[in-house]
Write a protein that holds these residues in place. Sequence first.
Motif, PDB file in Angstrom:
ATOM      1  N   ILE A 112     -11.674 -13.850   3.122  1.00  0.00           N
ATOM      2  CA  ILE A 112     -10.314 -13.578   3.624  1.00  0.00           C
ATOM      3  C   ILE A 112      -9.255 -13.728   2.915  1.00  0.00           C
ATOM      4  N   ASN A 113      -9.417 -14.337   1.804  1.00  0.00           N
ATOM      5  CA  ASN A 113      -8.010 -14.350   0.860  1.00  0.00           C
ATOM      6  C   ASN A 113      -7.875 -12.927   0.238  1.00  0.00           C
ATOM      7  N   VAL A 114      -8.909 -12.209   0.112  1.00  0.00           N
ATOM      8  CA  VAL A 114      -8.646 -10.775  -0.419  1.00  0.00           C
ATOM      9  C   VAL A 114      -8.354  -9.969   0.649  1.00  0.00           C
ATOM     10  N   ALA A 115      -8.843 -10.040   1.725  1.00  0.00           N
ATOM     11  CA  ALA A 115      -8.602  -9.274   2.923  1.00  0.00           C
ATOM     12  C   ALA A 115      -7.054  -9.496   3.313  1.00  0.00           C
ATOM     13  N   LEU A 116      -6.558 -10.765   3.090  1.00  0.00           N
ATOM     14  CA  LEU A 116      -5.120 -10.885   3.482  1.00  0.00           C
ATOM     15  C   LEU A 116      -4.150 -10.269   2.192  1.00  0.00           C
ATOM     16  N   LEU A 117      -4.754 -10.116   1.183  1.00  0.00           N
ATOM     17  CA  LEU A 117      -3.976  -9.512   0.130  1.00  0.00           C
ATOM     18  C   LEU A 117      -4.102  -8.124   0.383  1.00  0.00           C
ATOM     19  N   GLY A 118      -5.082  -7.644   1.039  1.00  0.00           N
ATOM     20  CA  GLY A 118      -5.149  -6.100   1.489  1.00  0.00           C
ATOM     21  C   GLY A 118      -3.759  -5.903   2.355  1.00  0.00           C
ATOM     22  N   ALA A 119      -3.672  -6.767   3.453  1.00  0.00           N
ATOM     23  CA  ALA A 119      -2.574  -6.565   4.096  1.00  0.00           C
ATOM     24  C   ALA A 119      -0.916  -6.599   3.527  1.00  0.00           C
ATOM     25  N   LEU A 120      -0.971  -7.723   2.674  1.00  0.00           N
ATOM     26  CA  LEU A 120       0.150  -8.105   1.672  1.00  0.00           C
ATOM     27  C   LEU A 120       0.527  -6.614   0.998  1.00  0.00           C
ATOM     28  N   SER A 121      -0.626  -6.037   0.298  1.00  0.00           N
ATOM     29  CA  SER A 121      -0.482  -4.814  -0.352  1.00  0.00           C
ATOM     30  C   SER A 121       0.295  -3.792   0.070  1.00  0.00           C
ATOM     31  N   ARG A 122       0.067  -3.581   1.416  1.00  0.00           N
ATOM     32  CA  ARG A 122       0.780  -2.721   2.124  1.00  0.00           C
ATOM     33  C   ARG A 122       2.434  -2.602   2.046  1.00  0.00           C
ATOM     34  N   HIS A 123       2.762  -3.764   1.647  1.00  0.00           N
ATOM     35  CA  HIS A 123       4.183  -4.213   1.820  1.00  0.00           C
ATOM     36  C   HIS A 123       4.828  -4.435   0.301  1.00  0.00           C
ATOM     37  N   LEU A 124       4.033  -3.900  -0.628  1.00  0.00           N
ATOM     38  CA  LEU A 124       4.472  -4.147  -1.917  1.00  0.00           C
ATOM     39  C   LEU A 124       4.256  -2.772  -2.721  1.00  0.00           C
ATOM     40  N   ASP A 125       5.152  -2.443  -3.438  1.00  0.00           N
ATOM     41  CA  ASP A 125       5.248  -1.191  -4.230  1.00  0.00           C
ATOM     42  C   ASP A 125       4.223  -1.052  -5.448  1.00  0.00           C
ATOM     43  N   PHE A 126       2.966  -1.598  -5.413  1.00  0.00           N
ATOM     44  CA  PHE A 126       1.929  -1.587  -6.294  1.00  0.00           C
ATOM     45  C   PHE A 126       0.756  -0.526  -6.103  1.00  0.00           C
ATOM     46  N   PRO A 127       0.473   0.268  -6.963  1.00  0.00           N
ATOM     47  CA  PRO A 127      -0.685   1.227  -6.537  1.00  0.00           C
ATOM     48  C   PRO A 127      -1.988   0.371  -6.163  1.00  0.00           C
ATOM     49  N   GLU A 128      -2.707   0.902  -5.176  1.00  0.00           N
ATOM     50  CA  GLU A 128      -4.033   0.261  -4.935  1.00  0.00           C
ATOM     51  C   GLU A 128      -4.990  -0.169  -6.165  1.00  0.00           C
ATOM     52  N   SER A 129      -5.085   0.767  -6.965  1.00  0.00           N
ATOM     53  CA  SER A 129      -5.875   0.605  -8.414  1.00  0.00           C
ATOM     54  C   SER A 129      -5.469  -0.408  -9.101  1.00  0.00           C
TER      55      SER A 129
END
Length: 157
Positions: A112-129
């Motif tokens: 769940i921690n990594v899943a919620l980081l996935g949600a957070l990542s959509r709001h931050l300007d860092f590449p998925e890689s």
Amino acid sequence: MSNNVRNIVIAGLGGQGVLKASDIVADVAFASGLDVKKSEIHGMSQRGGSVSSDVRFGSKVFSPMVPDGEADFLVVLDPTQIEVNRAALKPTGILIDPSILAGYKLKSEKSINVALLGALSRHLDFPESAWITAISGHLAPKLHAMNFAAFETGRNA
């Protein structure tokens, strides 16, 4: 990413991977060339008690602690920790909690921690890689596939 400092508070219960999640966020920001500061409060974390970690990044960060009411993002891994940590969030801040995963099935609740980081990542300007690289660096290879899937679930939630 602009020059201003971004403030993230990650909170949950001991054993949920709060510190692992904050390490991943810090690594993503650091790998992107930003100044990063991190702090953590363990409390009774060994017994399932409250755990929180602050991550701050920007062109220059002077303190590791997110001042109350200044978190841009509050990522909460357990619903019981929402109200406990809500004061950290600024009025325009974004709460990311397990309810956003309603209707999605994770292969393991431990991700769940990594899943919620996935949600957070959509709001931050860092590449998925950059996220995938950081996740890979913090988890055993046997856990990569499950956590990459959890990250994608969070990005899509």
